[in-house]
Structures are given as structure tokens and as C-alpha cells.
Design a protein around this motif. Structure first.
Motif, short mmCIF file in Angstrom:
data_model
loop_
_atom_site.label_atom_id
_atom_site.label_comp_id
_atom_site.label_asym_id
_atom_site.label_seq_id
_atom_site.Cartn_x
_atom_site.Cartn_y
_atom_site.Cartn_z
N VAL A 121 0.83 -1.20 0.00
CA VAL A 121 0.00 0.00 0.00
C VAL A 121 0.87 1.26 0.00
CG1 VAL A 121 -1.61 1.32 1.44
CG2 VAL A 121 -2.02 -1.09 1.00
N TYR A 122 1.93 1.26 0.78
CA TYR A 122 2.84 2.42 0.78
C TYR A 122 3.41 2.65 -0.62
CZ TYR A 122 6.73 5.49 1.80
OH TYR A 122 7.60 6.55 1.80
N THR A 123 3.86 1.57 -1.24
CA THR A 123 4.43 1.68 -2.58
C THR A 123 3.39 2.19 -3.57
OG1 THR A 123 5.94 -0.13 -2.08
CG2 THR A 123 5.63 0.40 -4.41
N MET A 124 2.18 1.66 -3.49
CA MET A 124 1.12 2.10 -4.39
C MET A 124 0.79 3.58 -4.17
SD MET A 124 -2.80 0.72 -4.98
CE MET A 124 -2.82 0.05 -3.38
N ALA A 125 0.71 3.99 -2.91
CA ALA A 125 0.39 5.39 -2.62
C ALA A 125 1.49 6.33 -3.10
CB ALA A 125 0.16 5.57 -1.12
N ALA A 126 2.74 5.90 -2.99
CA ALA A 126 3.85 6.74 -3.42
C ALA A 126 3.93 6.84 -4.94
CB ALA A 126 5.16 6.19 -2.86
#
Length: 181
Positions: A121-126
């Protein structure tokens, strides 16, 4: 945390974009503080409010000490890091106290699933850049994907899945089955 630059840009404008990195750190700290809140509720419910107060009281000198060392070296990011590290230490200590009290502790598979889902999720949000007001669509979408991730990864048992599915289904109307609209 991965959307911190977009959040700062939307709310405060481009001029304050330097606050994005500290905000990202503080978002992780907020998750740790949520764990402390849950552990405190468990301790208070178990008749141990003093334990909850003692754990919280330890965070103040820990954060203060962290700020003394990290702010001169890293500025605003140092303050955010000191706050987040203190919260993480507090969360770990709180979970260990709850474990000691009643044997409750998240399982290793649950922690692994949470770590992997959080990383995804962090990677997707970034990487998923959204201009301006579209951020208000991005963040709820990511929240739904987190829930879906836990749902399909086996974090919920069958009874919990049934409850969730029943909450999502529409109730029948009074004229259901009669063909009257």
C-alpha cells in the motif's frame, strides 16, 4: 505515508512541500499510537489503569531525549523521527504488557500479512500520483484495498467474513419477490 507529499500539497500548497517527509514519519507514528490506545483500553478493561498510565508516562522522557539528539542533527525530520520511534517503542512495550496480562499477542502470520500489505500500500500510494482534489478519491480507494487485502489474505475467519458480507449486502425491500416496483 506514501501520499504525504500529495496531502501536504493539497492542504497547504507547494510552498510547504518540505513538510511531507516529517508527515510521512508521523503517519507511521500514528499507527503505533493507535496500537498503544488499543493496549491501554485492554489494560483499563482488565482493571489495570495504572499500567496504562505508567506506559504512557515513559513515552514523555523517551520522546524528549530523542528530540534532544535528533533535532540538532536532522531538524524537523529529527523531531518527527523522535516522536515516531518513541511511539513504536511504546507500542511494543504495550503489546508485551498485554501479552503478560492475558496472553494476547498478534500471531506471526498476522504480523507478516500486515507488513506485506503495508509495504504494498505504501508503494502504491507513493507511485500513484493524483493531482489536487483527486487525492480525495485515492485515499478511500487505498483504504478499501487494505480491507480487501486483509479479507482475501485470510486475516478474517469464516464468521467474520460472513458478518462483513452481511453488512455489505442490501436489505430486501418490502416488495421483494412480488415483482412490484
Amino acid at each position: 505515508a506514501g501520499a504525504a507529499p500529495e496531502i501536504v500539497r493539497l492542504i497547504f500548497g507547494q510552498r510547504f512541500l518540505s513538510a511531507a517527509a516529517p508527515l510521512a514519519l508521523l503517519i507511521f507514528g500514528a499507527v503505533a499510537l493507535m496500537m498503544i490506545s488499543i493496549a491501554s483500553a485492554i489494560l483499563i478493561g482488565a482493571g489495570k489503569p495504572g499500567w496504562s498510565v505508567a506506559l504512557a508516562a515513559l513515552l514523555v522522557p523517551l520522546t524528549f531525549t530523542g528530540c534532544l539528539y535528533l533535532i540538532p542533527a536532522f531538524g524537523l525530520r529529527g523531531a518527527a523521527l523522535a516522536t515516531t520511534l518513541s511511539a513504536v517503542v511504546g507500542a511494543i512495550a504495550s503489546m508485551l504488557v498485554v501479552k503478560r496480562l492475558g496472553g494476547l499477542l498478534p500471531s506471526a502470520p498476522s504480523l507478516l500479512r500486515s507488513f506485506l500489505l503495508s509495504t504494498l500500500v505504501y508503494t502504491m500510494a507513493a507511485w500513484w500520483h493524483t493531482p489536487g482534489i483527486l487525492l480525495l478519491l485515492k485515499l478511500p480507494t487505498i483504504c478499501l484495498l487494505i480491507c480487501l487485502g486483509y479479507f482475501v489474505s485470510g486475516e478474517f475467519n469464516t464468521a467474520e467474513k460472513c458478518i462483513i458480507l452481511s453488512l455489505l449486502s442490501l436489505p430486501p425491500t418490502a416488495d421483494a419477490g412480488t415483482g412490484i416496483e
